[in-house]
Design a protein around this motif. Structure first.
Motif, short mmCIF file in Angstrom:
data_model
loop_
_atom_site.label_atom_id
_atom_site.label_comp_id
_atom_site.label_asym_id
_atom_site.label_seq_id
_atom_site.Cartn_x
_atom_site.Cartn_y
_atom_site.Cartn_z
N LEU A 42 -9.81 4.20 4.40
CA LEU A 42 -10.34 2.91 4.09
C LEU A 42 -9.80 2.24 3.19
O LEU A 42 -9.27 0.96 3.23
N ILE A 43 -8.75 2.62 2.03
CA ILE A 43 -7.91 2.30 1.19
C ILE A 43 -6.75 1.51 2.16
O ILE A 43 -6.30 0.33 1.90
N ASP A 44 -6.42 2.27 3.11
CA ASP A 44 -5.15 1.90 4.03
C ASP A 44 -5.64 0.69 4.88
O ASP A 44 -4.97 -0.19 5.26
N ALA A 45 -6.82 0.63 5.19
CA ALA A 45 -7.35 0.08 6.38
C ALA A 45 -7.57 -1.62 5.51
O ALA A 45 -7.39 -2.70 6.35
N TYR A 46 -7.76 -1.67 4.50
CA TYR A 46 -7.93 -2.76 3.70
C TYR A 46 -6.65 -3.41 3.48
O TYR A 46 -6.50 -4.69 3.55
N ALA A 47 -5.54 -2.62 3.20
CA ALA A 47 -4.09 -3.14 3.16
C ALA A 47 -3.91 -3.64 4.59
O ALA A 47 -3.26 -4.78 4.76
N HIS A 48 -3.94 -2.99 5.61
CA HIS A 48 -3.58 -3.41 7.07
C HIS A 48 -4.39 -4.63 7.21
O HIS A 48 -3.65 -5.75 7.89
N CYS A 49 -5.61 -4.77 7.02
CA CYS A 49 -6.51 -6.20 7.56
C CYS A 49 -5.83 -7.07 6.69
O CYS A 49 -5.72 -8.14 7.12
N ALA A 50 -5.57 -7.03 5.39
CA ALA A 50 -4.66 -8.24 4.56
C ALA A 50 -3.49 -8.55 5.16
O ALA A 50 -3.61 -9.91 5.32
N ASP A 51 -2.57 -7.74 5.46
CA ASP A 51 -1.59 -8.19 6.36
C ASP A 51 -1.52 -8.55 7.57
O ASP A 51 -0.72 -9.21 8.08
N ARG A 52 -2.82 -8.36 8.33
CA ARG A 52 -2.98 -8.75 9.46
C ARG A 52 -3.77 -10.12 9.63
O ARG A 52 -4.03 -10.86 10.50
N ARG A 53 -4.13 -10.80 8.37
CA ARG A 53 -5.03 -11.74 8.22
C ARG A 53 -6.32 -11.39 9.08
O ARG A 53 -6.96 -12.52 9.20
N ASP A 54 -6.89 -10.38 8.94
CA ASP A 54 -8.30 -10.06 9.45
C ASP A 54 -8.99 -10.13 8.34
O ASP A 54 -9.56 -8.96 7.77
#
Length: 167
Positions: free
Chosen positions: A32-44
């Motif tokens: 979950l923590i990693d998904a937050y960062a991933h979405c941020a960097d993908r502008r999702d």
């Protein structure tokens, strides 16, 4: 969990045995923590918002030493402009570091570290990199379907550095 011993020295207790359910929960929370960062960097922004409970509490402290938050939101649907603000940068990269999680049944609390890199390129081609050292203080809730979501996330900015870069 880190803490002082009887003589004031910091000690760390490492759990040697974890129940299978707690291992599964801890892995799901880290994802979950990693998904937050991933979405941020993908502008999702929609994907990022989906990681929060409907009645989430999201608090930003641009100065972690301040008693007053810079921003405070109380519902998932209020998060869109916060996450949309990342579109002001040409690119971002969030590096997640250590995290400490305490699981208590369907609730968990934790602290995780992140170095967030924000690159801006001006119309004249000048590149500026802003790095923010962030700590997230989280309260997490396990949903009926077994998924974990952020019930509260406090974004604490410990320091920032801005510098010019070369391509």
């Amino acid at each position: 969990m880190p803490g002082p011993d009887a003589e004031g020295r910091t000690t760390v207790t490492v759990q040697r045995e974890l129940a299978a359910q707690e291992v599964s929960d801890r892995l799901a929370i880290r994802e979950l923590i990693d998904a937050y960062a991933h979405c941020a960097d993908r502008r999702d922004a929609a994907g990022q918002m989906a990681l929060f409970t409907e009645d989430t509490h999201f608090v930003v402290f641009m100065d972690a030493t301040s008693d007053q938050p810079s921003q405070e939101l109380h519902r998932r649907d209020e998060l869109a402009p916060v996450f949309g603000n990342l579109n002001s940068y040409d690119t971002t990269t969030h590096f997640n570091g250590q995290s400490t999680i305490e699981v208590d049944g369907p609730r968990a609390t934790g602290e995780s570290y992140c170095l967030a890199h924000h690159l801006s390129i001006s119309a004249s081609g000048e590149r500026t990199l802003m790095i923010a050292s962030i700590r997230y203080l989280d309260t997490l809730a396990k949903q009926a379907d077994g998924n974990w979501l952020f019930a509260e996330r406090k974004l604490m900015v410990d320091w920032t550095e801005t510098r010019r870069t070369t391509p």
